[in-house]
Structure formats: C-alpha cells, structure tokens
Scaffold this motif. Sequence first.
Motif, PDB file in Angstrom:
ATOM      1  N   PRO A  81       0.829  -1.107  -0.032  1.00 45.40           N
ATOM      2  CA  PRO A  81       0.016  -0.164  -0.147  1.00 45.40           C
ATOM      3  C   PRO A  81       0.988   1.376  -0.112  1.00 45.40           C
ATOM      4  CG  PRO A  81       0.074  -0.917   2.330  1.00 45.40           C
ATOM      5  CD  PRO A  81       0.861  -2.041   1.388  1.00 45.40           C
ATOM      6  N   SER A  82       0.366   2.365  -0.803  1.00 50.02           N
ATOM      7  CA  SER A  82       1.117   3.596  -0.695  1.00 50.02           C
ATOM      8  C   SER A  82       0.896   4.220   0.819  1.00 50.02           C
ATOM      9  CB  SER A  82       0.501   4.535  -1.653  1.00 50.02           C
ATOM     10  OG  SER A  82      -0.988   4.912  -1.505  1.00 50.02           O
ATOM     11  N   ALA A  83      -0.111   4.057   1.604  1.00 47.39           N
ATOM     12  CA  ALA A  83      -0.128   4.390   2.741  1.00 47.39           C
ATOM     13  C   ALA A  83      -1.291   3.601   3.526  1.00 47.39           C
ATOM     14  CB  ALA A  83      -0.444   5.834   3.025  1.00 47.39           C
ATOM     15  N   GLY A  84      -1.235   3.230   4.947  1.00 44.38           N
ATOM     16  CA  GLY A  84      -2.308   2.741   5.468  1.00 44.38           C
ATOM     17  C   GLY A  84      -2.574   1.054   5.069  1.00 44.38           C
ATOM     18  N   SER A  85      -3.738   0.747   5.169  1.00 40.01           N
ATOM     19  CA  SER A  85      -4.137  -0.735   4.920  1.00 40.01           C
ATOM     20  C   SER A  85      -4.275  -0.785   3.389  1.00 40.01           C
ATOM     21  CB  SER A  85      -5.257  -0.955   5.521  1.00 40.01           C
ATOM     22  OG  SER A  85      -5.222  -0.990   7.139  1.00 40.01           O
ATOM     23  N   ASN A  86      -4.148  -1.975   3.112  1.00 37.79           N
ATOM     24  CA  ASN A  86      -4.343  -2.329   1.327  1.00 37.79           C
ATOM     25  C   ASN A  86      -5.774  -1.774   1.003  1.00 37.79           C
ATOM     26  OD1 ASN A  86      -2.156  -3.645   2.129  1.00 37.79           O
ATOM     27  ND2 ASN A  86      -2.195  -4.770   0.266  1.00 37.79           N
ATOM     28  N   TYR A  87      -6.623  -2.469   1.775  1.00 35.25           N
ATOM     29  CA  TYR A  87      -8.192  -1.932   1.039  1.00 35.25           C
ATOM     30  C   TYR A  87      -8.413  -0.563   1.304  1.00 35.25           C
ATOM     31  CZ  TYR A  87     -10.407  -0.959   5.725  1.00 35.25           C
ATOM     32  OH  TYR A  87     -10.889  -0.539   6.986  1.00 35.25           O
ATOM     33  N   GLU A  88      -7.785   0.380   2.176  1.00 34.23           N
ATOM     34  CA  GLU A  88      -7.991   1.768   2.417  1.00 34.23           C
ATOM     35  C   GLU A  88      -7.407   2.640   1.080  1.00 34.23           C
ATOM     36  OE1 GLU A  88      -8.251   2.439   7.279  1.00 34.23           O
ATOM     37  OE2 GLU A  88      -6.368   2.127   6.090  1.00 34.23           O
ATOM     38  N   CYS A  89      -6.775   1.936   0.422  1.00 33.52           N
ATOM     39  CA  CYS A  89      -6.207   2.775  -0.898  1.00 33.52           C
ATOM     40  C   CYS A  89      -6.811   2.370  -2.067  1.00 33.52           C
ATOM     41  CB  CYS A  89      -4.631   2.267  -1.015  1.00 33.52           C
ATOM     42  SG  CYS A  89      -3.450   2.229   0.148  1.00 33.52           S
ATOM     43  N   VAL A  90      -7.819   1.602  -1.855  1.00 29.37           N
ATOM     44  CA  VAL A  90      -8.830   1.306  -2.908  1.00 29.37           C
ATOM     45  C   VAL A  90     -10.252   1.356  -2.741  1.00 29.37           C
ATOM     46  CG1 VAL A  90      -7.195  -0.150  -4.226  1.00 29.37           C
ATOM     47  CG2 VAL A  90      -8.718  -1.162  -2.547  1.00 29.37           C
ATOM     48  N   ASP A  91     -10.558   1.901  -1.581  1.00 28.22           N
ATOM     49  CA  ASP A  91     -11.968   1.891  -1.168  1.00 28.22           C
ATOM     50  C   ASP A  91     -13.012   3.162  -1.457  1.00 28.22           C
ATOM     51  OD1 ASP A  91     -10.760   3.665   0.511  1.00 28.22           O
ATOM     52  OD2 ASP A  91     -11.785   2.625   2.450  1.00 28.22           O
ATOM     53  N   GLU A  92     -12.427   4.041  -2.235  1.00 29.85           N
ATOM     54  CA  GLU A  92     -13.019   5.355  -2.666  1.00 29.85           C
ATOM     55  C   GLU A  92     -13.988   5.014  -3.774  1.00 29.85           C
ATOM     56  OE1 GLU A  92      -9.376   5.036  -5.067  1.00 29.85           O
ATOM     57  OE2 GLU A  92      -9.700   5.096  -2.881  1.00 29.85           O
ATOM     58  N   VAL A  93     -15.295   5.733  -3.369  1.00 31.02           N
ATOM     59  CA  VAL A  93     -16.358   5.574  -4.283  1.00 31.02           C
ATOM     60  C   VAL A  93     -16.218   6.299  -5.670  1.00 31.02           C
ATOM     61  CG1 VAL A  93     -18.845   6.269  -4.553  1.00 31.02           C
ATOM     62  CG2 VAL A  93     -18.082   5.696  -2.253  1.00 31.02           C
ATOM     63  N   VAL A  94     -15.190   7.154  -5.637  1.00 28.72           N
ATOM     64  CA  VAL A  94     -14.854   8.050  -6.748  1.00 28.72           C
ATOM     65  C   VAL A  94     -13.509   7.803  -7.161  1.00 28.72           C
ATOM     66  CG1 VAL A  94     -14.791  10.412  -7.945  1.00 28.72           C
ATOM     67  CG2 VAL A  94     -16.765  10.020  -6.597  1.00 28.72           C
ATOM     68  N   VAL A  95     -13.160   7.694  -8.403  1.00 27.85           N
ATOM     69  CA  VAL A  95     -11.911   7.397  -8.963  1.00 27.85           C
ATOM     70  C   VAL A  95     -11.059   8.354  -8.175  1.00 27.85           C
ATOM     71  CG1 VAL A  95     -10.374   7.438 -10.816  1.00 27.85           C
ATOM     72  CG2 VAL A  95     -12.605   6.549 -11.191  1.00 27.85           C
ATOM     73  N   ASP A  96      -9.700   7.662  -7.739  1.00 34.23           N
ATOM     74  CA  ASP A  96      -9.002   8.440  -6.928  1.00 34.23           C
ATOM     75  C   ASP A  96      -7.387   7.689  -6.842  1.00 34.23           C
ATOM     76  OD1 ASP A  96      -7.509  10.128  -5.246  1.00 34.23           O
ATOM     77  OD2 ASP A  96      -8.544   9.857  -3.306  1.00 34.23           O
ATOM     78  N   ASN A  97      -6.588   8.387  -7.550  1.00 32.55           N
ATOM     79  CA  ASN A  97      -5.467   7.861  -7.513  1.00 32.55           C
ATOM     80  C   ASN A  97      -4.189   8.463  -6.740  1.00 32.55           C
ATOM     81  OD1 ASN A  97      -4.984   9.940  -9.079  1.00 32.55           O
ATOM     82  ND2 ASN A  97      -4.098   9.150 -10.973  1.00 32.55           N
ATOM     83  N   SER A  98      -4.751   9.195  -5.854  1.00 37.84           N
ATOM     84  CA  SER A  98      -3.648   9.767  -4.818  1.00 37.84           C
ATOM     85  C   SER A  98      -3.128   8.612  -4.099  1.00 37.84           C
ATOM     86  CB  SER A  98      -4.344  10.805  -4.128  1.00 37.84           C
ATOM     87  OG  SER A  98      -5.554  10.341  -3.182  1.00 37.84           O
ATOM     88  N   ASP A  99      -3.801   7.346  -3.698  1.00 40.59           N
ATOM     89  CA  ASP A  99      -3.478   6.327  -3.046  1.00 40.59           C
ATOM     90  C   ASP A  99      -3.823   5.074  -3.719  1.00 40.59           C
ATOM     91  OD1 ASP A  99      -6.060   6.167  -2.422  1.00 40.59           O
ATOM     92  OD2 ASP A  99      -6.115   5.848  -0.396  1.00 40.59           O
ATOM     93  N   TYR A 100      -2.973   4.119  -3.794  1.00 45.08           N
ATOM     94  CA  TYR A 100      -2.906   2.979  -4.363  1.00 45.08           C
ATOM     95  C   TYR A 100      -2.161   1.612  -3.841  1.00 45.08           C
ATOM     96  CZ  TYR A 100       1.862   5.048  -5.213  1.00 45.08           C
ATOM     97  OH  TYR A 100       3.008   5.678  -5.049  1.00 45.08           O
ATOM     98  N   VAL A 101      -2.310   0.547  -4.234  1.00 42.49           N
ATOM     99  CA  VAL A 101      -1.534  -0.662  -3.840  1.00 42.49           C
ATOM    100  C   VAL A 101      -0.339  -0.936  -5.209  1.00 42.49           C
ATOM    101  CG1 VAL A 101      -2.909  -1.627  -2.313  1.00 42.49           C
ATOM    102  CG2 VAL A 101      -3.306  -2.108  -4.631  1.00 42.49           C
ATOM    103  N   GLU A 102       0.573  -1.494  -4.924  1.00 46.71           N
ATOM    104  CA  GLU A 102       1.507  -1.741  -6.119  1.00 46.71           C
ATOM    105  C   GLU A 102       2.196  -3.127  -5.863  1.00 46.71           C
ATOM    106  OE1 GLU A 102       4.572   0.840  -6.810  1.00 46.71           O
ATOM    107  OE2 GLU A 102       4.726   1.189  -4.768  1.00 46.71           O
ATOM    108  N   GLY A 103       2.605  -3.864  -6.936  1.00 43.78           N
ATOM    109  CA  GLY A 103       3.318  -5.117  -6.927  1.00 43.78           C
ATOM    110  C   GLY A 103       3.907  -5.360  -8.164  1.00 43.78           C
ATOM    111  N   ILE A 104       5.020  -6.211  -8.236  1.00 47.07           N
ATOM    112  CA  ILE A 104       5.719  -6.606  -9.456  1.00 47.07           C
ATOM    113  C   ILE A 104       5.744  -7.934  -9.545  1.00 47.07           C
ATOM    114  CG2 ILE A 104       7.977  -6.364  -8.423  1.00 47.07           C
ATOM    115  CD1 ILE A 104       8.855  -4.978 -11.082  1.00 47.07           C
ATOM    116  N   ASN A 105       5.804  -8.770  -8.730  1.00 48.36           N
ATOM    117  CA  ASN A 105       6.054 -10.198  -8.692  1.00 48.36           C
ATOM    118  C   ASN A 105       4.735 -11.194  -9.210  1.00 48.36           C
ATOM    119  OD1 ASN A 105       8.684  -9.827  -7.467  1.00 48.36           O
ATOM    120  ND2 ASN A 105       7.724  -9.585  -5.553  1.00 48.36           N
ATOM    121  N   ALA A 106       4.975 -11.809 -10.152  1.00 46.03           N
ATOM    122  CA  ALA A 106       3.904 -12.556 -10.617  1.00 46.03           C
ATOM    123  C   ALA A 106       3.235 -13.404  -9.503  1.00 46.03           C
ATOM    124  CB  ALA A 106       4.386 -13.391 -11.873  1.00 46.03           C
ATOM    125  N   GLY A 107       1.945 -13.581  -9.349  1.00 46.56           N
ATOM    126  CA  GLY A 107       1.345 -14.126  -8.299  1.00 46.56           C
ATOM    127  C   GLY A 107       1.059 -13.540  -7.134  1.00 46.56           C
TER     128      GLY A 107
END
Length: 348
Positions: free
Chosen positions: A228-254
């Motif tokens: 996560p960019s900050a906080g919990s994973n789900y809190e970075c993607v739980d917004e009702v309206v599109v918002d890319n100020s927080d996010y989750v990221e990964g590079i490893n397949a799987g």
Amino acid sequence: MTLKFIDGFEGYNDFDDLEKVFVGSVATGDYYSFPTGRRAGTKCLNWNGHDTTRYTSDLKFPIANGAFISDEEIIFGFSFKVIDYDLTYACEFDFLNANSGGVRLRFNNGGENIIFYRSHISMYQVGTINYDMNTWYYIEVKCKMGKPGYIIVHLDEQEVLNYAGDTMWSGDTFFSQGSWRFEKRWDISIDDLYIAGSEGSYNNDFLGDIRIDTINPNGAGNHTDLTPSAGSNYECVDEVVVDNSDYVEGINAGDIDSYSYSDVPTDIDDSAIFGIGLRNIAQRTAASDNIKIDGLIRTGSTDYNASVDLSLQDNWASKDFIFERDPSDSNVWTQAKINACEFGVEVA
C-alpha cells in the motif's frame, strides 16, 4: 464471452475520471457532470454544452480489438433523458467497423426523435423513433453487420424498428469502434449502459431495461501481497469516486490483493443478475512491457481468475473483467453469492 462492457457511471466526478475508462476520448469544454441518475442514490452521465460556441466531445467506448468476431451481432442498451437540444447540430451514437460501416443513432437536431442510419459513410436512413423531453427511456439496439444485415430497436422493451438490408459500406463484418458524439448546446443524460455480443450461451440477446449497481471495498480480504502507498491495502482502493492519490502496487507474478465488499442492494431481483464487472484502475510503473493483471474472485476459500490477463499502460486506465457466471459452479449469480465473495487483483 458475451457481455463486453457495463457502466452505471457511479465512480466519476469529472471528465478526467471518465477518460480513465473511456480511454482516448476527446473533450472540448468542461461540460460533463454526474448528477442523480434514474434511481435515488445513483449517478448518471450528463452532457450539457451550455454555450453558443460549438463545443464537441467524442466519448469513445472501451471496445478492445478482437472483442467481436466476424459476423457477430452487437447488442447494446442504455437509458437516456433529453433535457434540451440544439437546432443546428445533432448528437450521434455509433458502433462501426474499421471502414465506418454499422449503425448510427442520431439524436436529431430538431429534437424529440432519434433517426437510425446504416453505416456512417452512406448514411442511409432506416427509421425514426419518437420520445418526449425530460423523460427517462431505455433503448436497446441489435445490429448485424453485413450485406445484408439488420437493425432491430427496442424502446422500453417494445420493438419499434426492424430493418433488414445492408448495414455496411465496405470492409469486414467486425464491430471495432464505438463512440458518443456530443454537440454544442445539447443537455442529455445517459445511464445504465451495456454492450454485448451474440456469441456465447447467455446474454446474447436483448437484456431488457437493466440497472447497474456499484459496490466498493470495505475491508481486508484473505490476500494482502501488494504494497500500500499508505495505511491498509483496502483503504487505498475503497474510494467511491476514482482517486489515484493512494494505491497498492506489486511487481511479482502471483502477488494477490483481495478485499471484502459492501453487500449489493437488497431490492435486486436474483433472476435479473446478468453478470458482474470487476473494475481496476491501474497503470504500469516498471520499465518491463509485459506487466499484466488478472481479475480475481475468492469464494468458498478458493480463488478464481478471469479468463484473460490484461496488459497495463503507462497512464492510469481501467481494466475491466466480466464474470457472467459464478466461477465456483458456473451457475447464475445471486445476491447471496455476490455478498459471500472477495474481489481483487493478481499480478500476472
């Protein structure tokens, strides 16, 4: 897969949000808004070109190359309400092949009627339907590209047009492009859009006057592999309206993230659930050009992936995954089944 795309226009605030899903759209003038839709507590898309200067916007539908096979019918539906119209320019809705054959709906510059044409180039009028201003309608169109082909139109689930004849100018019988062209001083609202095809075992004909509901993450799921960019994973993607100020990221397949979701509205009829769409707004930040993501559903302690991985772009863009049936048993979805699922994403 028969159901290609669905949108209830819930997750947008402005054109920048809309462009992340309708990639490649062109807007002149800030005339998109998202007021209350057909049902209380929902949104719709509104274009209001409230100026005497000619402002034009092309809203391109996210139809991927190869989404339709040769000779496949396109079936699409949406609700609309015309509030005001322009006497000089018309609004147009197209689904075409590479040579601009197909079907065009022209919301006439005289107002209060829609003129249907075969193909963009030949512009051969095949029929007209009428509507009242400031009234919600649900229109559905089924078109077969060909010589001959056909165009069938339903308005509020009643057939109002049935044309058999040429529906292409030249080229192939693949639907490969679609767009709304909004013009000048029109004031028009759109809601509950679906796009489907005829190839498949279900959702291969008119769906009727449908509704599209949106639910969002509300808690952590079984998987939290992404960073996560900050906080919990789900809190970075739980917004009702599109918002890319927080996010989750990964590079490893799987690597997988999954989330619990709010329940679906209780007034949904189980028999009218045609499928679910899992939307991920994502981008590639690594130099590698083979980074992909896959949609994921977790139910009954088992993970199920979408049928196709999707490549990422260098900019934020929607990657939608359609699940027409419950992958755990291949049967139809119900409220209870959806509420029991976690939804997420896997790096592929």
